[in-house]
Design an enzyme around this catalytic site. Structure first.
Site, PDB file in Angstrom:
ATOM      1  N   HIS A 221     -61.438  14.402 -22.678  1.00 17.33           N
ATOM      2  CA  HIS A 221     -60.331  14.737 -23.588  1.00 17.33           C
ATOM      3  C   HIS A 221     -59.924  13.547 -24.458  1.00 17.33           C
ATOM      4  O   HIS A 221     -58.812  13.516 -24.972  1.00 17.33           O
ATOM      5  CB  HIS A 221     -59.116  15.264 -22.803  1.00 17.33           C
ATOM      6  CG  HIS A 221     -59.337  16.635 -22.227  1.00 17.33           C
ATOM      7  ND1 HIS A 221     -58.504  17.216 -21.299  1.00 17.33           N
ATOM      8  CD2 HIS A 221     -60.315  17.559 -22.463  1.00 17.33           C
ATOM      9  CE1 HIS A 221     -58.952  18.430 -20.984  1.00 17.33           C
ATOM     10  NE2 HIS A 221     -60.056  18.650 -21.670  1.00 17.33           N
TER      11      HIS A 221
ATOM     12  N   LEU B 245     -52.351  18.059  -4.724  1.00 17.08           N
ATOM     13  CA  LEU B 245     -51.055  18.107  -4.041  1.00 17.08           C
ATOM     14  C   LEU B 245     -50.803  19.481  -3.430  1.00 17.08           C
ATOM     15  O   LEU B 245     -50.176  19.613  -2.383  1.00 17.08           O
ATOM     16  CB  LEU B 245     -49.963  17.784  -5.062  1.00 17.08           C
ATOM     17  CG  LEU B 245     -48.578  17.463  -4.548  1.00 17.08           C
ATOM     18  CD1 LEU B 245     -48.607  16.286  -3.582  1.00 17.08           C
ATOM     19  CD2 LEU B 245     -47.644  17.152  -5.714  1.00 17.08           C
ATOM     20  N   GLU B 246     -51.289  20.496  -4.135  1.00 19.05           N
ATOM     21  CA  GLU B 246     -51.128  21.865  -3.631  1.00 19.05           C
ATOM     22  C   GLU B 246     -52.398  22.613  -4.013  1.00 19.05           C
ATOM     23  O   GLU B 246     -53.063  22.227  -4.975  1.00 19.05           O
ATOM     24  CB  GLU B 246     -49.921  22.519  -4.302  1.00 19.05           C
ATOM     25  CG  GLU B 246     -50.118  22.614  -5.786  1.00 19.05           C
ATOM     26  CD  GLU B 246     -48.829  22.691  -6.598  1.00 19.05           C
ATOM     27  OE1 GLU B 246     -47.758  22.743  -5.996  1.00 19.05           O
ATOM     28  OE2 GLU B 246     -48.956  22.716  -7.828  1.00 19.05           O
TER      29      GLU B 246
HETATM   30  P1  OAD Z   1     -51.781  19.579 -14.723  1.00 18.46           P
HETATM   31  O1  OAD Z   1     -50.434  19.045 -14.981  1.00 18.46           O
HETATM   32  O2  OAD Z   1     -52.099  20.943 -15.216  1.00 18.46           O
HETATM   33  O3  OAD Z   1     -52.093  19.577 -13.161  1.00 18.46           O
HETATM   34  C1  OAD Z   1     -51.873  18.442 -12.393  1.00 18.46           C
HETATM   35  C2  OAD Z   1     -52.199  18.786 -10.957  1.00 18.46           C
HETATM   36  O4  OAD Z   1     -52.018  17.603 -10.193  1.00 18.46           O
HETATM   37  C3  OAD Z   1     -51.319  19.874 -10.336  1.00 18.46           C
HETATM   38  O5  OAD Z   1     -52.122  20.845  -9.687  1.00 18.46           O
HETATM   39  C4  OAD Z   1     -50.446  19.112  -9.332  1.00 18.46           C
HETATM   40  O6  OAD Z   1     -50.153  19.866  -8.167  1.00 18.46           O
HETATM   41  C5  OAD Z   1     -51.334  17.941  -8.997  1.00 18.46           C
HETATM   42  N1  OAD Z   1     -50.607  16.731  -8.568  1.00 18.46           N
HETATM   43  C6  OAD Z   1     -49.384  16.286  -8.974  1.00 18.46           C
HETATM   44  N2  OAD Z   1     -49.073  15.135  -8.350  1.00 18.46           N
HETATM   45  C7  OAD Z   1     -50.125  14.827  -7.541  1.00 18.46           C
HETATM   46  C8  OAD Z   1     -50.402  13.763  -6.632  1.00 18.46           C
HETATM   47  N3  OAD Z   1     -49.536  12.760  -6.421  1.00 18.46           N
HETATM   48  N4  OAD Z   1     -51.575  13.790  -5.967  1.00 18.46           N
HETATM   49  C9  OAD Z   1     -52.471  14.791  -6.158  1.00 18.46           C
HETATM   50  N5  OAD Z   1     -52.256  15.825  -6.994  1.00 18.46           N
HETATM   51  C10 OAD Z   1     -51.111  15.840  -7.681  1.00 18.46           C
HETATM   52  O7  OAD Z   1     -52.816  18.488 -15.296  1.00 18.46           O
HETATM   53  P2  OAD Z   1     -54.379  18.641 -15.598  1.00 18.46           P
HETATM   54  O8  OAD Z   1     -55.016  19.615 -14.688  1.00 18.46           O
HETATM   55  O9  OAD Z   1     -54.940  17.284 -15.683  1.00 18.46           O
HETATM   56  O10 OAD Z   1     -55.305  18.598 -21.942  1.00 18.46           O
HETATM   57  O11 OAD Z   1     -54.336  19.253 -17.063  1.00 18.46           O
HETATM   58  C11 OAD Z   1     -55.538  19.530 -17.727  1.00 18.46           C
HETATM   59  C12 OAD Z   1     -55.350  19.375 -19.209  1.00 18.46           C
HETATM   60  O12 OAD Z   1     -54.240  20.164 -19.646  1.00 18.46           O
HETATM   61  C13 OAD Z   1     -54.972  17.974 -19.666  1.00 18.46           C
HETATM   62  O13 OAD Z   1     -56.090  17.125 -19.823  1.00 18.46           O
HETATM   63  C14 OAD Z   1     -54.309  18.226 -20.975  1.00 18.46           C
HETATM   64  C15 OAD Z   1     -53.436  19.380 -20.564  1.00 18.46           C
HETATM   65  O14 OAD Z   1     -53.051  20.235 -21.562  1.00 18.46           O
HETATM   66  C16 OAD Z   1     -55.076  18.461 -23.262  1.00 18.46           C
HETATM   67  O15 OAD Z   1     -54.042  18.001 -23.706  1.00 18.46           O
HETATM   68  C17 OAD Z   1     -56.225  18.924 -24.119  1.00 18.46           C
END
Ligand code: OAD
Length: 232
Positions: free
Chosen positions: A106, A199-200
């Site tokens: 990204h 985390l979940e």
């Molecule tokens: P999300 O915010 O959608 O998901 C983050 C995930 O991390 C969630 O499932 C949380 O439960 C988990 N999480 C939070 N804290 C955590 C911790 N301490 N340890 C482990 N897990 C944890 O973020 P992404 O999946 O990265 O794209 O989002 C994907 C894309 O959507 C991003 O790259 C961005 C966004 O829109 C663009 O902007 C193109």
């Protein structure tokens, strides 16, 4: 030797102090995707978009890699086969934690891109609206991040890695955004074992063979220790 392909998302950087997108109070609770993460949003209001990424760039420059980033770098160093890290994150915490050749599908906050000629250069800490491209001199500088409606980077390379993976891990990602959300199926089709570390349990996790639930700074070092134990 077994090849490991790892996909990371915002959750791996959460304990370093960077916001995730879809958790309560996350970036998409505060900003509309259409406004700050689409080419149309940028055309409509470039100041808003540059401001959003300037703030994220400043924040990202202040944080440190955590135990999860460092554990993945250790896995890359000590695993006898290839360890490929593909990240959806635009921060540089994997590199700061010691990881090599990280694939930023990204894009990255550290980069600037000319939307006219495609030239890339290092982004200044604050990008101004109408900043000019050092190659073509047009006022068309933008952050080198992939927006919704745009094709993520390095897809051919990533699919090649998935096709030869023995183990695929998705860490700290909600699995809501394609094409990354489908990598687990690509890896499985290639015969890889798959694990989700989050985390979940995320909504699309039925596709994984195994699941580790908990904070990345705890689960990832434990998982890496387990993988490396027979090799140390
Ligand atoms: P999300 O915010 O959608 O998901 C983050 C995930 O991390 C969630 O499932 C949380 O439960 C988990 N999480 C939070 N804290 C955590 C911790 N301490 N340890 C482990 N897990 C944890 O973020 P992404 O999946 O990265 O794209 O989002 C994907 C894309 O959507 C991003 O790259 C961005 C966004 O829109 C663009 O902007 C193109």
């Amino acid at each position: 030797m077994e090849k490991i392909v790892i996909l990371t998302g915002a959750g791996i950087s959460a304990e370093s102090g960077l916001s995730t997108f879809r958790d309560e109070g996350g970036l998409w609770a505060q900003h509309r995707i259409e406004d700050v993460a689409t080419p149309e949003g940028f055309a409509r209001d470039p100041a808003l978009v540059q401001g959003f990424y300037n703030a994220r760039r400043v924040q990202a420059s202040k944080v440190q890699p955590n135990a999860a980033h460092e554990a993945l770098a250790r896995l890359q160093r000590d695993w006898p086969g290839d360890v490929v890290i593909v990240t959806q994150n635009v921060d540089s915490l994997h590199e700061a934690g010691g990881a090599k050749d990280v694939i930023h599908m990204h894009g990255t906050l550290a980069g600037a891109l000319c939307s006219a000629c495609g030239h890339r250069w290092t982004a200044p800490p604050e990008m101004a609206v109408g900043e000019s491209c050092p190659a073509c001199a047009r006022p068309t500088a933008r952050p080198d991040v992939v927006w919704f409606g745009e094709m993520p980077y390095f897809m051919d390379e990533i699919y090649d890695h998935l096709a030869s993976a023995s183990l695929f891990a998705a860490i700290g990602t909600s699995g809501q955004v394609y094409p990354a959300a489908a990598f687990v199926h690509e890896a499985q089709a290639a015969g890889a074992r798959t694990i989700e570390i989050n985390l979940e349990p995320s909504p699309g996790t039925s596709g994984f063979d195994e699941r580790l639930v908990g904070k990345a700074t705890q689960t990832v070092p434990r998982w890496v220790g387990h993988l490396l134990a027979p090799h140390t």
